[in-house]
Enzyme design. Structure first.
Site, PDB file in Angstrom:
ATOM      1  N   GLY A 106       0.783  -1.264   0.002  1.00 19.90           N
ATOM      2  CA  GLY A 106      -0.004   0.009   0.026  1.00 19.90           C
ATOM      3  C   GLY A 106       0.757   1.251  -0.077  1.00 19.90           C
ATOM      4  N   CYS A 163     -22.974  -7.509 -18.820  1.00 14.72           N
ATOM      5  CA  CYS A 163     -21.538  -7.492 -17.968  1.00 14.72           C
ATOM      6  C   CYS A 163     -20.760  -6.867 -18.492  1.00 14.72           C
ATOM      7  CB  CYS A 163     -21.174  -8.998 -18.111  1.00 14.72           C
ATOM      8  SG  CYS A 163     -22.116 -10.381 -17.219  1.00 14.72           S
TER       9      CYS A 163
END
Lengths: 324, 362, 256
Positions: free
Chosen positions: A77, A310
């Site tokens: 991160g 989708c």
């Protein structure tokens, strides 16, 4: 340690060495792949567009990017600054993702590119062509068959597995940017884990709208430490980020790389009494009937009729084939 | 039955073919040669070299042709090419004091050793459209004189001799390279100057202009502006000494700025510095003004909160390739984000409507 | 008793100019100290050094922390100092704009310190914010308004609520009533006095307004040219000033 070695379930590739190894490189340097071998080094005339090095970037640049990637994986991160190169495509169009992919790709890889979940959107086509030309790698539209997947704005519906790498294109890597524009200040906030302001933003959303009004690029906390921007994926995709594959994020213009190693805790920020909800349109896919996928809304006539299909074209096609 | 849109690849190929046709334009009109662009669009070529950070007039001219005259697109082509070039080494610093000047003016002294040389400038032309240029034909030859043999020392050096201008500290340190290391703030002057010299001319101009209008005013005089060729030397390791490998045309501007002293510095003049590839004087002067504005901290001046004093703001937004890429990327598909926003707005609207109806009912 | 704050030998210079020098004192729990002097006397520099906004050139600022007892905040790490700054310490700026987030609602402003230390229950945060707005006499229906829409006095009261919500033990105040109308000042002073007593707060108040210290401070420190020229109990210093500068200050001959 090698990046290929990090990808469990996939043997280390031989013959993808560091061309022109610099003699002054010290022993402490991390070496990424098997030793120098002539076949794949330098100008590879066997690939179309062979005036450029394998996967376009020179080996020194790829090594610099791999260092940034490894650092990113070591500190999940955390945004690692890297000397982003000027690519032959515009900043903001995936130059970060392309550089990360270029640093990861080996000749044996199978490469997939999606934009908005689809393989055939123009920018996905353009990036796929770029690597077909400069790396000569095999490309695929099948999520399950790809070893490296570059994406813009989506995580594939098919769960990813160990040995796969998902490369995200990132426009603005700094989750605090729109609360505090100054890089010098946001870096300090990350260093001191000073994230009160992030929650103030969420508080304001609820106070004003009754709920957290962030629909995409929804901030997450990685492994209990860094607050991270997941790139502009819909918040529907956030829960998928706890996955078996390696996730790499490249921001070219902003010169940042960050990463989430496999099986890392990724928590979407929220309040106890206003928990995170991964939302989507309340419909089923009109083509494959799936009720658990992220949907595109398509306007079908000028009377305002619409249908939902989708957004992940491979997932949808696979389901349709299975049903047929 | 709905079929998902396909054929992105064919559409892209077709678009490229059309673009090539448009680039050529009407085929009954003769095609431009690269040499014509290089010779007759020289200031465009200079700008592309300066902001592309690559000194190659032929390549810049070709890029302009390929970009259909869109200079930022041409700069982009040059940058993308430049980044793939191998690096053999670094040249010695050029000595602009020994420049063979085509133009050299000072606004601070009426005359100085070497004199004022106007050179090929638009400055005193009347901006009247010259319809004669629409007709073909060669201009009359310009009158000529012999170049002065006398050296042209830099004007600021004369002030420096009297201790009236701040001394710049010489350093043998290898300066950081903007194109090889990630930019982090505070960046410091060497990196700032690199960013400014390749920065967008319009942006740097506007930043400089803003200081003149009072947003961080720094009282500049053009101490000297000089344009001309300088030799480029490089040390060849096998030889052990420097040899001349060519020459480049540069524009250098040094501004002399009034400075009444601060907590750390005595009253003296200070410098703003601009150095740009080619004949690019608007850019070089702008660069000098912005450089000077960004030096407030090192000189112990007050931060007035002016945009041009804000290093992070100026440097992070000066690059037109970064700016245009990010700006134009919003053309790319954003269906997914937009769909997420659409669902959110619908939901918030539904809740707001329900709230209103309830209030009305009560 | 351990002092809450023990200051020794603080010195801060700007080039050759002295900001403040040779300042030392102890502040005990529940005690309010006023620092008075004219502009340029060094009182604001001193406050900034004590609150960790400026690093002093010399000296120590020892704070009696909850977890580890007395610690020198000058040599403390930045994360520790920041943590203090959002828990046990509070800082009230003269200009509420410096202490508030002007684009964030009143509730968000008050809630920020709670969220910074881990509060994650929206309802509870809002409840606490509502309670604190009430304590500084801002009605509940203003909770979602931004401070821009508030009067100067309201903004200052909001800043106080935002600071006190985390239950700090030490409050630094820099001219808290500066820039307000006289009637508004009186109301704010009343409010501050009530809160300080009720919460048992320790406080350091920098001001040039002797009325403020008369009302709030137990003890006074008078500064001139960066040095402390007189200290003592507030009434004692104001009613029987010893140093000529204090006498001048008290007799209001001095334009401050």
């Amino acid at each position: 340690m090698s990046l290929a070695g990090l990808r469990q379930g996939k043997p280390e590739h031989a013959g993808h060495g560091e061309a022109g190894e610099q003699p002054h490189e010290v022993a402490a340097d991390i070496h990424f792949a098997a030793p120098f071998s002539k076949e794949n080094a330098g100008m590879d005339e066997s690939v179309p567009g062979g005036a450029y090095n394998f996967a376009y970037l020179d080996e020194e640049t790829k090594r610099m990017i791999r260092r940034a990637i490894l650092k990113g994986i070591a500190i999940p991160g955390y945004q690692v600054p890297f000397a982003s190169r000027e690519m032959p495509m515009p900043y903001g169009w995936g130059t970060g993702g392309v550089q990360v992919s270029a640093a990861c790709l080996t000749p044996d890889d199978s490469f997939k590119v999606i934009d908005q979940g689809a393989d055939d959107t123009t920018n996905a086509v353009s990036i796929r062509k770029f690597f077909e030309r400069t790396a000569g790698v095999e490309t695929t539209e099948r999520t399950a068959e790809a070893t490296v997947i570059q994406t813009r704005h989506r995580i594939p519906e098919t769960p990813l597995t160990e040995g796969q790498i998902l490369v995200y294109q990132v426009p603005i890597p700094e989750p605090l940017r729109f609360l505090e524009p100054r890089e010098t200040e946001t870096r300090r906030m990350h260093a001191l884990e000073d994230y009160g302001l992030m929650h103030v933003k969420l508080y304001e959303d609820i106070a004003r709208h009754g709920e957290i009004a962030t629909a995409y690029a929804y901030p997450v906390k990685v492994e209990g430490r860094y607050v991270m921007d997941p790139s502009p994926i819909p918040k529907f995709d956030n829960p998928k980020m706890e996955m078996a594959a390696i996730q790499l994020f490249g921001a070219g213009r902003e010169q940042r790389i960050y990463a989430i190693p496999p099986y890392t805790r990724v928590v979407s920020l929220d309040f106890e009494d206003h928990p995170f909800v991964a939302g989507k349109a309340p419909h089923d896919c009109a083509l494959c009937g799936a009720s658990d996928t992220y949907l595109d809304e398509i306007i079908t006539d000028d009377a305002g009729s619409r249908m939902y299909v989708c957004s992940d074209t491979d997932h949808c096609a696979t389901r349709q084939e299975a049903a047929a | 039955m709905y079929v998902a849109v396909k054929g992105g690849e064919r559409a892209i190929d077709a678009a490229h073919e059309w673009l090539a046709e448009e680039r050529r334009g009407d085929v009954s009109v003769p095609e431009l040669s690269v040499a014509q662009i290089r010779e007759q669009m020289a200031l465009a070529v200079n700008r592309v070299m300066a902001e592309g950070s690559l000194y190659d007039p032929d390549l810049a001219a070709l890029a302009i042709k390929q970009a259909r005259g869109d200079l930022i697109e041409a700069i982009f082509l040059i940058r993308a090419y430049r980044t793939t070039l191998p690096r053999f080494g670094s040249a010695e610093p050029v000595e602009t004091g020994e420049m063979a000047c085509d133009r050299r003016i000072s606004a601070t002294f009426k005359d100085a050793p070497g004199g004022q040389v106007l050179g090929p400038t638009f400055d005193y032309t009347h901006r009247l459209i010259d319809f004669a240029l629409a007709a073909e034909g060669e201009p009359p030859a310009a009158r000529e004189a012999l170049a002065e043999e006398a050296p042209m020392p830099r004007v600021t050096e004369m002030l420096s001799r009297d201790g009236l201008i701040q001394q710049e500290q010489a350093s043998d340190e290898v300066p950081p390279d903007l194109t090889r290391a990630p930019l982090e703030f505070p960046a410091g002057r060497p990196l700032r100057l690199q960013a400014l010299t390749r920065g967008d001319e319009g942006f740097v101009l506007s930043m400089a202009y803003s200081t003149q209008r009072g947003y961080g005013r720094n009282h500049p005089f053009v101490g000297e502006l000089r344009i001309g060729a300088v030799p480029v030397e490089m040390e060849i390791p096998e030889l052990g000494f420097s040899v001349e490998i060519g020459e480049v045309v540069l524009t250098e501007c040094e501004t002399v700025n009034q400075f009444t002293g601060s907590k750390t510095e005595p009253p003296q003049f200070t410098r703003g510095y601009g150095l740009v590839f080619g004949q690019t004087e608007r850019k070089a002067i702008s660069m000098a003004l912005v450089d000077r504005a960004l030096r407030w901290e090192e000189l112990g001046e007050d931060n007035l909160g002016a945009p041009a004093q804000d290093e992070e703001f100026v440097i992070a937004h000066s690059d037109n390739i970064q700016a245009t890429g990010f700006l134009e990327h919003i053309k790319l598909p954003h269906y997914v984000d937009f769909q997420a926003e659409l669902e959110l707005v619908r939901k918030l609207r539904a809740e707001a409507m329900a709230g209103q109806q309830q209030e009305a009912a009560e | 008793m351990t002092p809450l704050l023990s200051v020794q030998g603080i010195r801060k210079t700007y080039g050759f100019r002295i900001g403040c020098t040779d300042v030392g004192f102890d502040l005990y729990p529940g005690e309010v100290m006023g620092i008075v002097g004219e502009s340029g006397s060094g009182k604001s520099t001193l406050l900034s050094c004590l609150a960790g906004h400026l690093t002093p050139d010399q000296g120590s600022v020892v704070f009696d922390t909850r977890a580890e007892g007395p610690r020198d905040t000058v040599t403390m790490s930045e994360p520790e100092r920041r943590m203090l700054g959002r828990t046990d310490w509070a800082f009230v700026h003269q200009n509420p704009r410096d202490g508030l987030r002007m684009s964030v609602s009143a509730g968000g402003n008050v809630g920020e310190r709670l969220m910074a230390v881990g509060a994650r229950h929206y309802g509870q945060i809002r409840e606490t914010a509502t309670d604190w707005l009430g304590r500084v006499e801002i009605t509940e229906d203003r909770i979602d308004d931004r401070p821009r829409a508030f009067s100067g006095g309201m903004q200052q009261r909001l800043q106080i609520a935002r600071n006190l919500v985390s239950g700090p033990r030490l409050v630094f105040m820099d001219e808290p009533t500066g820039g307000l109308d006289v009637s508004v000042q009186a109301r704010l002073l009343d409010l501050l006095r009530g809160l300080v007593r009720e919460m048992g707060l320790s406080a350091l108040i920098v001001t040039h307004d002797l009325a403020v210290v008369r009302l709030l401070a137990h003890r006074l420190m008078v500064m001139k040219s960066g040095r402390v020229v007189e200290t003592g109990l507030t009434d004692q210093v104001l009613d029987d000033p010893q140093h000529p500068y204090t006498q001048l200050l008290v007799s209001s001959v001095l334009q401050v």
